[in-house]
Structure formats: structure tokens, C-alpha cells
Design a protein around this motif. Structure first.
Motif, PDB file in Angstrom:
ATOM      1  N   PRO A 105       0.800  -1.228   0.000  1.00 39.18           N
ATOM      2  CA  PRO A 105       0.000   0.000   0.000  1.00 39.18           C
ATOM      3  C   PRO A 105       0.831   1.276   0.000  1.00 39.18           C
ATOM      4  N   ALA A 106       2.065   1.182   0.472  1.00 39.35           N
ATOM      5  CA  ALA A 106       2.935   2.366   0.488  1.00 39.35           C
ATOM      6  C   ALA A 106       3.227   2.857  -0.930  1.00 39.35           C
ATOM      7  N   HIS A 107       3.174   1.944  -1.897  1.00 40.28           N
ATOM      8  CA  HIS A 107       3.469   2.315  -3.288  1.00 40.28           C
ATOM      9  C   HIS A 107       2.229   2.247  -4.171  1.00 40.28           C
ATOM     10  N   GLY A 108       1.193   1.559  -3.683  1.00 40.44           N
ATOM     11  CA  GLY A 108      -0.068   1.501  -4.415  1.00 40.44           C
ATOM     12  C   GLY A 108       0.117   1.113  -5.871  1.00 40.44           C
ATOM     13  N   GLN A 109      -0.573   1.853  -6.738  1.00 43.04           N
ATOM     14  CA  GLN A 109      -0.452   1.688  -8.192  1.00 43.04           C
ATOM     15  C   GLN A 109       0.105   2.970  -8.806  1.00 43.04           C
ATOM     16  N   ASP A 110       1.031   3.582  -8.055  1.00 43.17           N
ATOM     17  CA  ASP A 110       1.541   4.906  -8.420  1.00 43.17           C
ATOM     18  C   ASP A 110       2.284   4.924  -9.754  1.00 43.17           C
ATOM     19  N   ALA A 111       3.102   3.910 -10.010  1.00 43.10           N
ATOM     20  CA  ALA A 111       3.972   3.915 -11.191  1.00 43.10           C
ATOM     21  C   ALA A 111       3.307   3.214 -12.369  1.00 43.10           C
ATOM     22  N   VAL A 112       3.516   3.760 -13.545  1.00 39.72           N
ATOM     23  CA  VAL A 112       3.006   3.167 -14.786  1.00 39.72           C
ATOM     24  C   VAL A 112       4.155   3.044 -15.778  1.00 39.72           C
ATOM     25  N   GLU A 113       4.222   1.907 -16.411  1.00 42.62           N
ATOM     26  CA  GLU A 113       5.215   1.661 -17.453  1.00 42.62           C
ATOM     27  C   GLU A 113       4.669   2.219 -18.763  1.00 42.62           C
ATOM     28  N   ALA A 114       5.348   3.213 -19.339  1.00 45.36           N
ATOM     29  CA  ALA A 114       4.843   3.843 -20.571  1.00 45.36           C
ATOM     30  C   ALA A 114       6.004   4.281 -21.455  1.00 45.36           C
ATOM     31  N   PRO A 115       6.568   3.366 -22.242  1.00 43.61           N
ATOM     32  CA  PRO A 115       7.697   3.704 -23.124  1.00 43.61           C
ATOM     33  C   PRO A 115       7.329   4.777 -24.148  1.00 43.61           C
ATOM     34  N   ILE A 116       8.297   5.633 -24.463  1.00 45.57           N
ATOM     35  CA  ILE A 116       8.118   6.733 -25.415  1.00 45.57           C
ATOM     36  C   ILE A 116       9.021   6.498 -26.625  1.00 45.57           C
ATOM     37  N   ASP A 117       8.445   6.595 -27.814  1.00 46.94           N
ATOM     38  CA  ASP A 117       9.213   6.492 -29.057  1.00 46.94           C
ATOM     39  C   ASP A 117       9.225   7.842 -29.762  1.00 46.94           C
ATOM     40  N   GLY A 118      10.244   8.057 -30.589  1.00 45.58           N
ATOM     41  CA  GLY A 118      10.317   9.334 -31.291  1.00 45.58           C
ATOM     42  C   GLY A 118      11.374   9.353 -32.376  1.00 45.58           C
ATOM     43  N   PHE A 119      11.855  10.564 -32.677  1.00 44.73           N
ATOM     44  CA  PHE A 119      12.794  10.784 -33.781  1.00 44.73           C
ATOM     45  C   PHE A 119      14.041  11.522 -33.299  1.00 44.73           C
ATOM     46  N   LEU A 120      15.177  11.174 -33.887  1.00 46.55           N
ATOM     47  CA  LEU A 120      16.442  11.830 -33.572  1.00 46.55           C
ATOM     48  C   LEU A 120      17.164  12.200 -34.862  1.00 46.55           C
ATOM     49  N   MET A 121      18.047  13.179 -34.767  1.00 46.89           N
ATOM     50  CA  MET A 121      18.884  13.546 -35.904  1.00 46.89           C
ATOM     51  C   MET A 121      20.288  12.996 -35.683  1.00 46.89           C
ATOM     52  N   SER A 122      20.804  12.276 -36.672  1.00 46.79           N
ATOM     53  CA  SER A 122      22.130  11.700 -36.535  1.00 46.79           C
ATOM     54  C   SER A 122      23.202  12.789 -36.571  1.00 46.79           C
ATOM     55  N   LYS A 123      24.320  12.526 -35.939  1.00 41.55           N
ATOM     56  CA  LYS A 123      25.422  13.487 -35.908  1.00 41.55           C
ATOM     57  C   LYS A 123      25.949  13.750 -37.311  1.00 41.55           C
ATOM     58  N   LYS A 124      25.872  12.739 -38.171  1.00 47.59           N
ATOM     59  CA  LYS A 124      26.404  12.851 -39.530  1.00 47.59           C
ATOM     60  C   LYS A 124      25.346  13.261 -40.550  1.00 47.59           C
ATOM     61  N   ALA A 125      24.253  13.833 -40.092  1.00 48.10           N
ATOM     62  CA  ALA A 125      23.194  14.244 -41.011  1.00 48.10           C
ATOM     63  C   ALA A 125      23.751  15.149 -42.107  1.00 48.10           C
ATOM     64  N   LYS A 126      23.414  14.850 -43.362  1.00 50.26           N
ATOM     65  CA  LYS A 126      23.905  15.657 -44.483  1.00 50.26           C
ATOM     66  C   LYS A 126      23.034  16.883 -44.709  1.00 50.26           C
ATOM     67  N   ASP A 127      21.718  16.681 -44.681  1.00 52.92           N
ATOM     68  CA  ASP A 127      20.783  17.792 -44.852  1.00 52.92           C
ATOM     69  C   ASP A 127      20.291  18.234 -43.477  1.00 52.92           C
TER      70      ASP A 127
END
Length: 418
Positions: free
Chosen positions: A291-313
Motif C-alpha cells: 500500500p505504500a506504493h499503491g499503483q503509483d507507477a506506470v510503465e509507458a515507453p516513449i518512441d520518437g525521432f532523432l537527428m544523426s550526428k552525420k546528417a547531411k541535410d
């Protein structure tokens, strides 16, 4: 989606074998910003195509999408980024992003973030490297929970369990009723991690869980032994032979009403349901243990986009990322893929299914949000130690002391290395 290969690819060094199609992604061809895509499955592939088409119509610019099989993309990601990567590519928030930022393989997009709107501080934190700079444009998330069919619960008179004791009692009743209580497959090495995470967060709390995955707590501590002991008590209610079954095969047994429940992420079970049956899919939060932690935490992965260091454009890449950070870009995507949740607060939720709306409530009401075991720890530790350890536990659940002592020994070796 297979995280076993994702983790292996993140952990290997520059000597990894890379696919020619990945390494040649930016070698010539028509003009336009290039996008490295791991969305090889039919539903997300179509949804991303619609989003990129909307950008092209709006900007009058071209996006060259290089789609690679999801597993192969993950397996070769390290070499890919060190070779000739696309300008922009799909990847993951948190540690998965920070790992490559630390290696100098990503471009800093903090200048773009200054003008972004609709992202919470929590999302910004998950998009920020250890150096305090932003590298990721978050696109969607999907919570993990306990999925079931409404009709099965209604017809059998089952109540949604709030506590672990009720959860176990429900599993026992399902077994008496001729159902497999928990559909379960861990052939890919990562699905069982969701169960471990929830057991740990419910028994020991979010802070302990994160500290454990960062190497700051001992795996042979009484707290971790309790997690495996709780899990061992549930295993008689799980499908046998989990290490030889994919998560898709497990989810299909839920769709076929052969199993009563399964612990997975929002997109996973829905993909195995027919369109006519999808409204019968429902979920409840993983039950309370302490009960001290209840259902407080939720697993929710986040996906997205990144720019590579070697991006040409680079300018084209930044323009595309700026568009992908808008609620309109998410609206276009989710119209074709209703198995995820938009991260931008300005996204249109009017067309959300009841399941999506329920997922939003689950995450918005969470006090803490985790990213999933293999995203909250070092990729080499997850791939070379934890996958094998959990699969070993599923085969031989009675030697918990030996298991956690072995994990702790290997953890010390890995976390003490540079």
C-alpha cells in the motif's frame, strides 16, 4: 517487435556487422531529407507514410524513407550511426537515447526545443541527454497493463483485481474455469521484463526500481528476492514453455478466449485482435502489492525521432523534426494507427477509441512513469545479463538465491567498466 536484437545492437561495438541497405542509406539518390525507419510492420509503416506525406504536402519538400526490418534495424543501430546514417531516424526515449548521445552519435536539437509547445516537463526530461541537451522529438507512448476481454470477465463474473491477493485468486479461479490465467511468451527475451518491472515497482517502489536498474542497488538484496518469489508464486498460472513462444502467439490465445489475461503494452494485444473484436479488449492497472506504493507507477515507453550526428541535410532534418513535434503530425499518424497515444497535449483525442482514452487516463494519473526495463538500464547489462537471467528463472524458478547472486556479480563487472 524484438528487443533482444535492439539490445544486442546497442551493446555491440564498432565491429558489428551492418546491413548494406543501412550503410548505403545516404549514398546518393534523389534529393530530400532521409529517414531511417524501423517501422516495417504493416500498420505503423502505413501510418508513418501518411505523416511524411502530409509533411511533404505542407513543406513542398521530400522525405526519402529507408525502411528496414525492425529487428535488423535494432541489431545494426550502433554500426549504422557510425557509418553513413540517414539524416533522421526512429528510436527511443530515456537511456536508449542517452546512450548514443554520450557516444557523440546524435545531433543536439536544443534550439528546436526552445520553440516546441505541448510537451510536458516529464517528456522533455525523457528527451534530454546526461549533458542537459535535448536530442529526441517524442512522438507517441504506450502504457503497459493487464489486458483481458470484457466479454470473458462479464460472462464468468470476474471482478477486476485491485490487490495482488485478488490478482492471484482471480488467476486460480480462471484455472478452475478451464482458462489459462496468463497468456505468456518470452521467446524474444523482453516481454517478461514488463512483469518484472511491475512486480518490483509495486513491491519496492519506483525509486528503488530505477536505482536498481542504474546499478545503485544490489540484485541479491531481500527486495529483489521478494520480487522473484512473488513471481514464482504466479508462474503456475502462466502458459507453460514461455521461452519458446512469441508475444504474438501469447496474445492470440487471449483473442481466442483461451487465456484470461496478459501483461503487455497497449499496441501488442490489439494487433492480434480482429477489427470486429477490438472493442472487446480492455485492461486494468497492475495490482497493488505494498500500500505504500499503491499503483503509483506506470510503465509507458516513449518512441520518437532523432537527428544523426552525420546528417547531411541538417536544415531539412530540423524542418522535418519541427513538423513531427506538432500535434497535427501526430493526428495524421494516429488516424492510421490507433494502438498508441499522442504525446503532444494539442493532439486531437476526439477520435480516440475507448481503450486509448483509458490509456491516457492511466498515464495522466500516474505519479511516476518508467520506460521499461531494457530502456531504464545499460543496454549491455540488459542484453547480456537480464534477458538470460529472466529466461533462466522461467525455466528454473526455485533457485532464486543462485539467480540473484549471479546477476549481482555480472552487474558489478559491467557497471564498473567504462
Amino acid at each position: 517487435m524484438s528487443r533482444r536484437t535492439l539490445l544486442r545492437g546497442a551493446a555491440v561495438g564498432a565491429g558489428a556487422v551492418a546491413l548494406p541497405s543501412l550503410l548505403a542509406a545516404c549514398s546518393g539518390g534523389p534529393s530530400g531529407v532521409t529517414m531511417g525507419s524501423n517501422a516495417s510492420d504493416a500498420v505503423p509503416k502505413k501510418a508513418f507514410a501518411e505523416a511524411f506525406k502530409a509533411y511533404e504536402k505542407k513543406s513542398k519538400k521530400t522525405v526519402r524513407v529507408n525502411t528496414v526490418n525492425h529487428e535488423n534495424f535494432q541489431e545494426n543501430i550502433n554500426r549504422y550511426l557510425q557509418g553513413t546514417p540517414d539524416d533522421v531516424f526512429m528510436w527511443f526515449a530515456g537511456n536508449r537515447m542517452q546512450y548514443f548521445a554520450q557516444k557523440g552519435l546524435l545531433s543536439d536539437i536544443s534550439d528546436l526545443w526552445r520553440d516546441f509547445d505541448g510537451f510536458t516537463d516529464a517528456l522533455k526530461k525523457q528527451s534530454t541527454g546526461l549533458d542537459g541537451k535535448q536530442y529526441l522529438v517524442p512522438y507517441y507512448y504506450y502504457p503497459w497493463a493487464v489486458f483481458h476481454r470484457k466479454s470473458v470477465f462479464r460472462d464468468k463474473g470476474y471482478d477486476v483485481p485491485k490487490t495482488f491477493d485478488q490478482y492471484r485468486a482471480l488467476a486460480k479461479q480462471m484455472q478452475k474455469d478451464g482458462l489459462v490465467p496468463f497468456a505468456f511468451g518470452d521467446k524474444d527475451g523482453w516481454p517478461a521484463m514488463g512483469t518484472f518491472d511491475y512486480l518490483n515497482m509495486r513491491a519496492n517502489g519506483y525509486d528503488f526500481h530505477i536505482a536498481l536498474l542504474r546499478g545503485q542497488k544490489s540484485w541479491n538484496s531481500p527486495q529483489v528476492k521478494q520480487v522473484f518469489d512473488l513471481w514464482r508464486g504466479l508462474l503456475p498460472y502462466h502458459q507453460k514453455g514461455a521461452n519458446g513462444r512469441t508475444w504474438q502467439e501469447a496474445a492470440q490465445t487471449l483473442a481466442q478466449k483461451k487465456a484470461g489475461m496478459t501483461v503487455l503494452g497497449l499496441p501488442h494485444p490489439g494487433q492480434q485482435f480482429s477489427a470486429a473484436d477490438r472493442e472487446d479488449l480492455d485492461f486494468f492497472p497492475f495490482p497493488e502489492i505494498d500500500p505504500a506504493h499503491g499503483q503509483d507507477a506506470v510503465e509507458a515507453p516513449i518512441d520518437g525521432f532523432l537527428m544523426s550526428k552525420k546528417a547531411k541535410d541538417r536544415e531539412g532534418a530540423k524542418d522535418l523534426l519541427t513538423y513531427l513535434a506538432t500535434p497535427q503530425a501526430e493526428d495524421v499518424y494516429l488516424k492510421s494507427d490507433p494502438n498508441n497515444i499522442a504525446v503532444n497535449s494539442g493532439a486531437d483525442t476526439a477520435a480516440y477509441t475507448p481503450l486509448q482514452k483509458k490509456a491516457v487516463q492511466l498515464v495522466s494519473g500516474a505519479k511516476q512513469i518508467s520506460q521499461f526495463l531494457d530502456r531504464d538500464t545499460r543496454p549491455d547489462f540488459a542484453s547480456t545479463v537480464l534477458i538470460q537471467a529472466i529466461q533462466q528463472f522461467l525455466n528454473r524458478p526455485d533457485d532464486i538465491d543462485g539467480l540473484v547472486n549471479d546477476i549481482e556479480r555480472q552487474k558489478k563487472q559491467i557497471f564498473s567498466a567504462t
